[in-house]
Motif scaffolding. Structure first.
Motif, short mmCIF file in Angstrom:
data_model
loop_
_atom_site.label_atom_id
_atom_site.label_comp_id
_atom_site.label_asym_id
_atom_site.label_seq_id
_atom_site.Cartn_x
_atom_site.Cartn_y
_atom_site.Cartn_z
N GLN A 121 -8.68 -20.95 3.61
CA GLN A 121 -7.63 -22.42 3.31
C GLN A 121 -7.75 -22.97 4.30
O GLN A 121 -7.59 -24.29 3.86
CB GLN A 121 -7.20 -21.80 2.08
N ARG A 122 -6.65 -22.57 4.62
CA ARG A 122 -6.86 -23.77 6.55
C ARG A 122 -7.73 -24.23 7.16
O ARG A 122 -8.08 -25.14 8.00
CB ARG A 122 -5.86 -22.60 7.66
N ARG A 123 -8.78 -23.67 7.56
CA ARG A 123 -10.09 -23.78 8.02
C ARG A 123 -10.39 -25.55 6.92
O ARG A 123 -11.17 -26.30 7.95
CB ARG A 123 -11.16 -22.87 8.51
N ILE A 124 -10.69 -24.79 5.60
CA ILE A 124 -11.01 -26.28 4.42
C ILE A 124 -10.28 -27.39 5.19
O ILE A 124 -11.35 -28.44 5.45
CB ILE A 124 -11.19 -25.41 3.37
N VAL A 125 -9.30 -27.58 4.93
CA VAL A 125 -8.91 -28.49 5.41
C VAL A 125 -8.75 -29.02 6.59
O VAL A 125 -8.82 -30.23 6.79
CB VAL A 125 -6.47 -28.25 5.02
N ALA A 126 -8.13 -28.56 8.09
CA ALA A 126 -8.71 -28.35 8.82
C ALA A 126 -10.41 -29.74 9.26
O ALA A 126 -10.12 -30.08 9.78
CB ALA A 126 -8.89 -27.85 10.19
N ARG A 127 -10.61 -29.21 8.43
CA ARG A 127 -12.90 -29.06 8.61
C ARG A 127 -12.58 -31.23 7.56
O ARG A 127 -13.16 -31.73 8.53
CB ARG A 127 -13.23 -28.22 8.52
N VAL A 128 -12.10 -30.60 7.15
CA VAL A 128 -11.95 -32.05 6.03
C VAL A 128 -10.93 -33.03 6.74
O VAL A 128 -11.64 -34.46 6.70
CB VAL A 128 -11.92 -31.34 4.47
N SER A 129 -9.75 -31.85 6.91
CA SER A 129 -9.16 -33.62 7.85
C SER A 129 -9.57 -34.09 8.99
O SER A 129 -9.31 -35.24 8.58
CB SER A 129 -7.88 -32.95 8.46
N GLU A 130 -10.77 -33.99 9.26
CA GLU A 130 -10.80 -34.23 10.53
C GLU A 130 -12.31 -34.94 10.42
O GLU A 130 -12.83 -36.12 11.12
CB GLU A 130 -11.29 -32.64 11.58
N VAL A 131 -12.61 -34.62 9.45
CA VAL A 131 -14.02 -35.83 9.07
C VAL A 131 -12.83 -37.22 8.43
O VAL A 131 -13.29 -38.28 8.85
CB VAL A 131 -14.43 -34.85 7.51
N TYR A 132 -11.80 -36.44 7.50
CA TYR A 132 -11.42 -38.07 7.68
C TYR A 132 -10.84 -38.57 7.96
O TYR A 132 -10.72 -39.79 8.33
CB TYR A 132 -9.77 -37.55 6.91
N GLU A 133 -10.51 -38.38 9.05
CA GLU A 133 -9.80 -38.93 10.46
C GLU A 133 -10.76 -39.70 11.36
O GLU A 133 -10.39 -41.32 11.83
CB GLU A 133 -9.23 -38.17 11.40
N ARG A 134 -12.32 -38.67 11.14
CA ARG A 134 -12.81 -39.47 11.90
C ARG A 134 -13.17 -40.51 10.94
O ARG A 134 -14.66 -42.35 11.75
CB ARG A 134 -14.09 -38.50 12.17
N TRP A 135 -12.95 -41.11 10.24
CA TRP A 135 -13.59 -42.10 8.98
C TRP A 135 -12.70 -43.32 9.42
O TRP A 135 -12.90 -44.40 8.56
CB TRP A 135 -13.74 -41.76 7.85
N TRP B 99 -3.74 -25.59 -3.20
CA TRP B 99 -3.96 -26.89 -2.79
C TRP B 99 -5.02 -28.00 -2.62
O TRP B 99 -6.13 -27.95 -3.46
CB TRP B 99 -4.38 -26.18 -1.24
N GLN B 100 -4.75 -29.04 -2.29
CA GLN B 100 -6.32 -30.33 -2.54
C GLN B 100 -6.14 -30.79 -1.40
O GLN B 100 -5.27 -30.72 -0.02
CB GLN B 100 -5.42 -31.71 -3.48
N CYS B 101 -6.82 -32.09 -0.70
CA CYS B 101 -6.81 -32.37 0.60
C CYS B 101 -7.72 -33.81 -0.15
O CYS B 101 -8.97 -33.78 -0.23
CB CYS B 101 -7.82 -32.18 1.51
N ASP B 102 -7.06 -35.30 0.40
CA ASP B 102 -7.14 -35.87 -0.52
C ASP B 102 -7.78 -37.38 0.13
O ASP B 102 -6.93 -37.08 1.65
CB ASP B 102 -6.62 -36.81 -1.65
N ALA B 103 -8.14 -37.92 0.74
CA ALA B 103 -8.59 -39.46 1.14
C ALA B 103 -8.62 -40.57 -0.30
O ALA B 103 -9.00 -40.47 -1.16
CB ALA B 103 -9.60 -39.00 1.97
N ASP B 104 -8.30 -41.44 -0.01
CA ASP B 104 -7.76 -42.90 -0.49
C ASP B 104 -7.99 -44.02 0.22
O ASP B 104 -7.17 -43.84 1.18
CB ASP B 104 -6.35 -43.01 -1.47
N THR B 105 -8.60 -45.15 -0.87
CA THR B 105 -8.48 -46.70 -0.56
C THR B 105 -7.56 -47.46 -1.16
O THR B 105 -8.16 -47.39 -2.24
CB THR B 105 -9.93 -47.13 0.17
N VAL B 106 -6.23 -47.95 -0.24
CA VAL B 106 -5.31 -48.84 -1.86
C VAL B 106 -5.83 -49.60 -1.27
O VAL B 106 -5.32 -50.35 -0.61
CB VAL B 106 -3.72 -48.11 -1.55
N GLY B 107 -6.02 -50.84 -2.21
CA GLY B 107 -6.49 -52.59 -1.71
C GLY B 107 -7.67 -53.47 -1.65
O GLY B 107 -7.66 -54.14 -1.06
#
Length: 503
Positions: A31-45, A134-142
Motif C-alpha cells: 500500500q505504501r509503495r502504491i502511494v509513493a509511486r503515484v505521488s511521484e507521478v503527481y509531482e512530476r506532473w 486510503w486514497q491518493c488524489d490529484a486535483d486542478t482547481v480554477g
C-alpha cells in the motif's frame, strides 16, 4: 462467613470492527509503495502536496455520499464541545474545496494539489470495500478547460502504470454528467430525486444489463433476494433514448470519436447534452495529442459516478485483471479509482463558481485487487538477524548490529530468550537474508559465521540445482570479522534471489 469473591470482569473479545483491516508486512508495504509511486507521478506532473485534517465540520462535508438521504448518513460523526457536529472525512475532495475557499486569495490559480491519506465511510463493507481506506488524489482547481480534464485522465493512466499495472490490465472510462442533464431536460424530467434514481440505475448497467436497468428506470425491480427497489418512473421516450446510447457503451471496437458520434446520433440530448459532447470531444483531442491510446481511455455513457457533486466530465478506472478471493473463487473488483469535474463544490462556501476537476486512486482497493490477482511484488525482505549465544558477549552482538545499520543494512539483534534453533526459525520467519553468528570461538579468532538464508530458501525450492551455483553460493561461511559488511552486502545484492515469505 467469608464474603464471596468478586466475579472477574468479562474479558473483551479480541476482534477488529468490520470494515477496519489490520495490515502488516507485505500488505502494508504494498500500500505504501502504491502511494509513493503515484505521488511521484503527481509531482512530476506539477502538483504540490497538501495535507488536511481527518475531521471536517459536517456542514463543510455536505450531503454528497452515494445513496445517502441524510447529511449525516454514511459518515462517522461526533459533536464537539461547542455543540458543532464534526465528521471524519469521507474523501479528500470535500476538504480540498473547503481549503480552496478558505485560502483562495493566496493560492496560485489554477491551484494544482495532490493528497493522500485515510478516509472513512460508514457503509456496509464487502470484498475489497472497507470502512477505512486510503486514497491518493490529484486535483486542478480554477480551470474550466477540457485540457485540464484530459491531463487528469492521462495522469491517472500514468499512475496506474506506476502502481504496477501493465497495458491492457486497466482502462479509464469517461463520460459527462451533462449528457443525462440534457436528456432529462429535453424529456421534461425535472424532479431531482427522479433524476438521481435514474442515474443510480444507469450506474448498475454493467452488473444488471439493460433488462435490470430498464426495470429501475420504470416502476422498479425485485432482485433475487426478494428486495424491491423503487424505480425512477421515467417517460418511455426518455428511457428509450437512454437505451439507445447505452447500447454503444460495450463496443470496444469504437474509438472515442466514434463513440461520441454514436451517442450524438441517438438525438434527444438537449442543449446540455450537446455541450457535453463538445467537452468530450475537446478531451479526446487533448488525450490524442498526449499519446493516450484508445484502449487506455474509452468513452462510456454508463459512467455516472456515485457522488452527487460531479457537474461535468466523470471518469472511472476499471481493473481488467482476473482476480480471486482467498478460496480461489473469482471475484470482480471493478472500479479502482475515479473522479470528474465538480464546478460547484467551492461555490458552496464562496457563492462564486470555481471550476475544478480531479481523480482519486482507491489505494487500499487497488492493493487488495493486485493481491487478489497474484500481482504482489516479491515478498518483503526482512532484516539481517544477529544471533545471541551468551549474555557475556552482548557487547560483540551490539557492535555487529550497529556496524550493519551504519552501513545502511537493515539489521536486528535477537532479543528473545530462546535457543539457537528457535532463533534460526525466527530469522527465517522474518524473511531475513542472513543470520550472523558470533560464538565464543569466532570472537576469539576474530571471525564471524554467516548463514545465507536466501540461498537456503532457493535450494529448498529447487530453483537452483546447478552444482556450480551451489559451489559459488555456500549456505554458510566463516569470514574475518572485518569482512562482515562486505559479505552480507554480497548476499543482499545477489541479483538471482527472489525470496518468498515463510512462516
Amino acid at each position: 462467613m467469608t464474603d464471596a469473591p468478586t466475579p472477574a470482569a468479562p474479558r473483551p473479545e479480541a476482534r477488529a470492527p468490520r470494515g477496519f483491516a489490520d495490515r502488516r508486512g507485505t500488505d502494508l508495504v504494498a500500500q505504501r509503495r502504491i502511494v509513493a509511486r503515484v505521488s511521484e507521478v503527481y509531482e512530476r506532473w506539477g502538483f504540490e502536496p497538501l495535507e488536511t485534517g481527518a475531521f471536517e465540520y459536517a456542514d463543510a462535508l455536505g450531503k454528497f455520499l452515494p445513496d445517502a438521504d441524510r447529511p449525516n448518513e454514511g459518515v462517522f460523526a461526533l459533536q464537539d464541545d461547542d455543540d458543532q457536529w464534526m465528521a471524519l472525512r469521507y474523501d479528500l475532495t470535500a476538504p480540498l474545496a473547503r481549503f480552496a475557499a478558505e485560502q483562495w486569495e493566496t493560492l496560485p490559480k489554477p491551484f494544482r494539489r495532490y493528497a493522500f491519506g485515510p478516509v472513512w465511510r460508514n457503509e456496509k463493507p464487502g470484498p475489497g470495500r472497507f470502512r477505512e481506506f486510503w486514497q491518493c488524489d490529484a486535483d486542478t482547481v480554477g480551470s474550466d478547460r477540457p485540457e485540464a480534464d484530459a491531463e487528469i485522465i492521462a495522469m491517472a493512466c500514468a499512475g496506474l502504470k506506476a502502481a504496477g499495472l501493465e497495458d491492457g490490465q486497466a482502462v479509464v472510462r469517461v463520460s459527462n454528467r451533462k449528457l443525462f442533464d440534457g436528456l432529462f431536460d429535453a424529456g421534461g424530467v425535472t424532479d431531482p430525486v427522479q433524476r438521481l434514481t435514474a442515474l443510480r440505475a444507469v450506474d448498475k448497467f454493467d452488473r444488471l444489463g439493460w433488462e435490470g436497468v430498464s426495470a429501475l428506470l420504470g416502476e422498479g425491480r425485485l432482485d433475487e433476494s426478494g428486495d424491491y427497489t423503487k424505480g425512477a418512473r421515467l417517460p418511455a421516450s426518455v428511457a428509450s433514448t437512454i437505451q439507445a446510447f447505452l447500447a454503444c457503451a460495450g463496443d470496444p471496437t469504437l474509438t472515442r470519436a466514434q463513440t461520441l458520434g454514436a451517442v450524438a446520433a441517438t438525438g434527444g440530448l438537449g442543449e446540455a447534452g450537446e455541450a457535453a459532447l463538445a467537452e468530450l470531444s475537446g478531451i479526446d483531442t487533448a488525450l490524442t495529442s498526449m499519446g493516450v491510446a484508445q484502449d487506455q481511455v474509452r468513452f462510456d455513457p454508463t459512467i455516472v459516478r456515485g457522488l452527487e457533486y460531479y457537474t461535468g466530465a466523470v471518469f472511472e478506472a476499471e481493473l481488467l485483471l482476473d482476480t480471486t478471493d482467498d478460496k480461489g473463487r473469482p471475484v470482480r473488483f471493478g472500479s479502482i479509482g475515479g473522479g470528474g469535474r465538480y464546478d460547484d463544490l467551492v461555490a458552496r462556501f464562496t457563492g462564486q463558481s470555481v471550476p475544478a476537476t480531479g481523480f482519486s486512486f482507491g489505494v487500499s482497493r487497488l492493493a487488495s485487487a493486485l493481491r487478489a490477482a497474484g500481482r504482489t511484488d516479491a515478498a518483503r525482505r526482512g532484516p539481517v538477524v544477529v544471533i545471541v549465544f551468551s549474555q557475556d558477549d552482548m557487547a560483540h552482538y551490539l557492535d555487529a548490529v550497529a556496524e550493519l545499520r551504519n552501513a545502511g543494512i537493515a539489521a536486528e539483534l535477537y532479543l528473545g530468550r530462546a535457543g539457537m534453533k528457535a532463533q534460526m526459525k525466527y530469522a527465517d520467519r522474518r524473511n531475513a537474508p542472513a543470520a550472523v553468528m558470533l560464538g565464543g570461538d569466532e570472537i576469539a579468532a576474530g571471525q564471524v559465521t554467516i548463514k545465507d538464508l536466501d540461498a537456503g530458501r532457493i535450494l529448498a525450492a529447487g530453483v537452483a540445482d546447478n552444482e556450480a551455483w551451489k559451489a559459488a553460493r555456500p549456505g554458510q561461511s566463516t569470514v574475518a570479522r572485518t569482512d562482515l559488511v562486505r559479505t552480507i552486502r554480497t548476499i543482499i545484492d545477489e541479483p538471482s534471489i527472489n525470496t518468498s515469505s515463510h512462516g
